[in-house]
Scaffold this motif. Structure first.
Motif, PDB file in Angstrom:
ATOM      1  N   ARG A   1      13.402  19.802   3.612  1.00  0.00           N
ATOM      2  CA  ARG A   1      13.074  18.760   4.568  1.00  0.00           C
ATOM      3  C   ARG A   1      11.566  18.651   4.781  1.00  0.00           C
ATOM      4  O   ARG A   1      11.026  17.539   4.923  1.00  0.00           O
ATOM      5  CB  ARG A   1      13.782  19.044   5.903  1.00  0.00           C
ATOM      6  CG  ARG A   1      13.459  18.063   7.013  1.00  0.00           C
ATOM      7  CD  ARG A   1      13.830  16.652   6.637  1.00  0.00           C
ATOM      8  NE  ARG A   1      13.489  15.711   7.701  1.00  0.00           N
ATOM      9  CZ  ARG A   1      13.487  14.394   7.547  1.00  0.00           C
ATOM     10  NH1 ARG A   1      13.805  13.852   6.377  1.00  0.00           N
ATOM     11  NH2 ARG A   1      13.171  13.607   8.563  1.00  0.00           N
ATOM     12  N   VAL A   2      10.875  19.775   4.811  1.00  0.00           N
ATOM     13  CA  VAL A   2       9.412  19.748   4.969  1.00  0.00           C
ATOM     14  C   VAL A   2       8.763  19.045   3.783  1.00  0.00           C
ATOM     15  O   VAL A   2       7.823  18.245   3.951  1.00  0.00           O
ATOM     16  CB  VAL A   2       8.873  21.185   5.129  1.00  0.00           C
ATOM     17  CG1 VAL A   2       7.350  21.182   5.206  1.00  0.00           C
ATOM     18  CG2 VAL A   2       9.449  21.836   6.378  1.00  0.00           C
TER      19      VAL A   2
ATOM     20  N   GLU B   1      15.379  13.219  11.512  1.00  0.00           N
ATOM     21  CA  GLU B   1      15.927  11.947  11.071  1.00  0.00           C
ATOM     22  C   GLU B   1      14.807  11.037  10.618  1.00  0.00           C
ATOM     23  O   GLU B   1      13.721  10.997  11.202  1.00  0.00           O
ATOM     24  CB  GLU B   1      16.702  11.272  12.212  1.00  0.00           C
ATOM     25  CG  GLU B   1      17.907  12.081  12.686  1.00  0.00           C
ATOM     26  CD  GLU B   1      18.618  11.391  13.834  1.00  0.00           C
ATOM     27  OE1 GLU B   1      18.094  10.355  14.290  1.00  0.00           O
ATOM     28  OE2 GLU B   1      19.673  11.883  14.252  1.00  0.00           O
ATOM     29  N   ASP B   2      15.113  10.249   9.566  1.00  0.00           N
ATOM     30  CA  ASP B   2      14.150   9.273   9.077  1.00  0.00           C
ATOM     31  C   ASP B   2      14.244   7.960   9.827  1.00  0.00           C
ATOM     32  O   ASP B   2      13.238   7.328  10.145  1.00  0.00           O
ATOM     33  CB  ASP B   2      14.365   9.033   7.585  1.00  0.00           C
ATOM     34  CG  ASP B   2      14.041  10.277   6.774  1.00  0.00           C
ATOM     35  OD1 ASP B   2      13.289  11.132   7.284  1.00  0.00           O
ATOM     36  OD2 ASP B   2      14.539  10.398   5.649  1.00  0.00           O
ATOM     37  N   THR B   3      15.476   7.482  10.127  1.00  0.00           N
ATOM     38  CA  THR B   3      15.713   6.232  10.840  1.00  0.00           C
ATOM     39  C   THR B   3      16.757   6.457  11.911  1.00  0.00           C
ATOM     40  O   THR B   3      17.554   7.410  11.838  1.00  0.00           O
ATOM     41  CB  THR B   3      16.181   5.129   9.884  1.00  0.00           C
ATOM     42  OG1 THR B   3      17.390   5.573   9.230  1.00  0.00           O
ATOM     43  CG2 THR B   3      15.115   4.812   8.847  1.00  0.00           C
TER      44      THR B   3
ATOM     45  N   GLY C   1       2.152   7.125   3.261  1.00  0.00           N
ATOM     46  CA  GLY C   1       1.840   6.325   4.433  1.00  0.00           C
ATOM     47  C   GLY C   1       3.023   6.018   5.319  1.00  0.00           C
ATOM     48  O   GLY C   1       2.933   5.110   6.160  1.00  0.00           O
ATOM     49  N   LYS C   2       4.125   6.715   5.180  1.00  0.00           N
ATOM     50  CA  LYS C   2       5.312   6.490   5.990  1.00  0.00           C
ATOM     51  C   LYS C   2       5.478   7.632   6.986  1.00  0.00           C
ATOM     52  O   LYS C   2       4.989   8.741   6.767  1.00  0.00           O
ATOM     53  CB  LYS C   2       6.559   6.379   5.114  1.00  0.00           C
ATOM     54  CG  LYS C   2       6.500   5.235   4.115  1.00  0.00           C
ATOM     55  CD  LYS C   2       7.770   5.204   3.276  1.00  0.00           C
ATOM     56  CE  LYS C   2       7.719   4.076   2.252  1.00  0.00           C
ATOM     57  NZ  LYS C   2       8.947   4.037   1.419  1.00  0.00           N
ATOM     58  N   LYS C   3       6.205   7.340   8.082  1.00  0.00           N
ATOM     59  CA  LYS C   3       6.457   8.329   9.117  1.00  0.00           C
ATOM     60  C   LYS C   3       7.943   8.336   9.459  1.00  0.00           C
ATOM     61  O   LYS C   3       8.516   7.264   9.693  1.00  0.00           O
ATOM     62  CB  LYS C   3       5.658   8.031  10.390  1.00  0.00           C
ATOM     63  CG  LYS C   3       4.154   8.098  10.220  1.00  0.00           C
ATOM     64  CD  LYS C   3       3.473   7.804  11.543  1.00  0.00           C
ATOM     65  CE  LYS C   3       1.960   7.836  11.406  1.00  0.00           C
ATOM     66  NZ  LYS C   3       1.289   7.544  12.708  1.00  0.00           N
TER      67      LYS C   3
END
Length: 424
Positions: free
Chosen positions: A316-317, A335-337, A327-329
């Motif tokens: 996950r890290v 969780e991603d979304t 450039g994404k967070k």
């Protein structure tokens, strides 16, 4: 094997007499730096046994000697060996093919420089050597007094006399170079012997003196460790140890030798753990690395405004690090979304319908109660108005009187006074 304070003479019950100190002999250790010969009971695929033996001297010092005469020796036998300008007495600590491996490990070549063994030590040799060893402690104390008088920056650790009483070796430790030429002259003239000064490191000094480590066991350098490797603070960093000098230092004042024991295992496990140079970027905030469990491969992260740590797997890290590079967070560390819940009339749909039904019934009951209260208040107001015809404002509240006045004004609005009608 016997020493100055204990002997191997059997008592009346047939048991061996001794100091019963379990190897921690006060005269240097009967079992100090012993080696278990695991090849002694194996038949070697050679015609003749190895003719070089390992002999141990005071405080675990070991050297190799050749058995030229083919003496029948066993481990622990006292032997007289050849040394420069005389002879010395030691005890056999190892023999056979294992000696060949030890010589290869220490870099000792099998050539003519290897000294020979004269004979097995007799009782007369042992008695003479015991008398010589009695001179060591008085010589040590007197030498320290001379060093203080000369104001030399050195620490005298031990003195070892040769068995023939012709030579003495002085072991010392010093941080800087010491000019001890005057000291050698004074010692040679006072003790009437040849003097040899040998400088040792602080680790070797601790090994010769012995002691108990923080683990509760005897020091490794005084029991089995013969080669001293350099130890750096980087080994403590790899193992996530606190850089506290009092906890990382041993009896010698240097870093503990045991820091290198598990270093290779930690280095192997660290290959799968990513290097987190900066905090992880999420929509919730920046998460900093707080702790790493190397063998379980779990990394703990925490936000600046919280005291809670969140455990994450190494996979996950790596995913979050890859998203930050692009450039994404992610929304959170886990969780991603965020997925919106969909009401598809599942298993709890009947319960939801019942809740709505009962909520509607409660609303209706509350409305009926409000209407009943309003009707009851209006009835009371009309009853009070009929009972007080002569004075309609009497017995009414200010609010009701105000309502009556407003009603009269509205009733008379648009009518002219009686005087104006008559004139017309």
């Amino acid at each position: 094997m016997g020493c100055a304070s204990c002997s191997t003479v059997k008592g009346e019950d047939g048991q061996a007499a001794g100091c019963k100190n379990n190897g921690g002999c006060s005269t240097g250790g009967c079992n100090k730096m012993n080696v278990f010969d695991w090849l002694s009971n194996m038949d070697a695929p050679i015609e003749s046994t190895y003719d070089i033996l390992e002999v141990r001297f005071k405080n675990g010092r070991k050297e190799f000697f050749r058995n030229v005469d083919g003496l029948q020796l066993t481990t622990g036998d006292a032997v007289v060996v050849d040394v420069p300008n005389g002879h010395h007495i030691g005890h056999v600590s190892l023999q056979g093919e294992l000696v060949r491996l030890q010589m290869k490990k220490r870099g000792v070549k099998d050539n003519n420089e290897v000294k020979k063994i004269y004979r097995i030590a007799s009782q007369r040799d042992l008695d003479k050597y015991r008398d010589v060893k009695k001179r060591e402690m008085p010589t040590l104390y007197r030498t320290r007094q001379i060093i203080d008088d000369l104001k030399l920056e050195m620490k005298l650790t031990d003195v070892e006399f040769q068995a023939d009483n012709t030579k003495a070796t002085f072991y010392y430790s010093a941080e800087e170079r010491v000019d001890f030429r005057e000291l050698i002259k004074l010692l040679a003239s006072e003790f009437k012997i040849r003097v040899e000064m040998r400088q040792i490191s602080l680790r070797q000094e601790a090994g010769r003196l012995g002691g108990i480590g923080s683990c509760g066991r005897e020091l490794c350098c005084s029991t089995w460790l013969g080669d001293f490797k350099s130890v750096s603070t980087q080994a403590a960093r790899y193992q996530n140890l606190s850089l506290n000098p009092s906890k990382l230092s041993g009896q010698c004042g240097r870093l503990k030798c045991c820091l290198n024991y598990e270093l290779d295992t930690y280095m192997e496990a660290l290959k799968d753990i990513p290097q987190v140079q900066k905090p992880l970027e999420t929509e919730r905030g920046r998460a900093k690395l707080q702790k790493t469990d190397i063998f379980r491969k779990i990394m703990w992260f925490g936000y600046d405004d919280e005291n809670t740590w969140y455990p994450l797997e190494v996979e996950r890290v790596n995913e979050i690090l890859e998203m930050n590079r692009n450039g994404k967070k992610p929304v959170t560390l886990a969780e991603d979304t965020v997925e919106e819940p969909i009401d598809d009339g599942g298993l709890n749909s009947d319960l939801v319908a019942m809740d709505r039904k009962f909520n509607k019934g409660k609303k209706r009951k509350s409305k009926n109660k409000r209407n009943k209260k309003r009707n009851f208040s209006n009835k009371n107001a009309t009853n009070k108005g009929t009972s007080n015809k002569n004075n309609p404002n009497k017995g009414t509240s200010n609010k009701d009187s105000g309502n009556v006045k407003k009603h009269n004004k509205n009733k008379n609005r648009g009518k002219r006074p009686n005087n104006q009608q008559k004139k017309s």
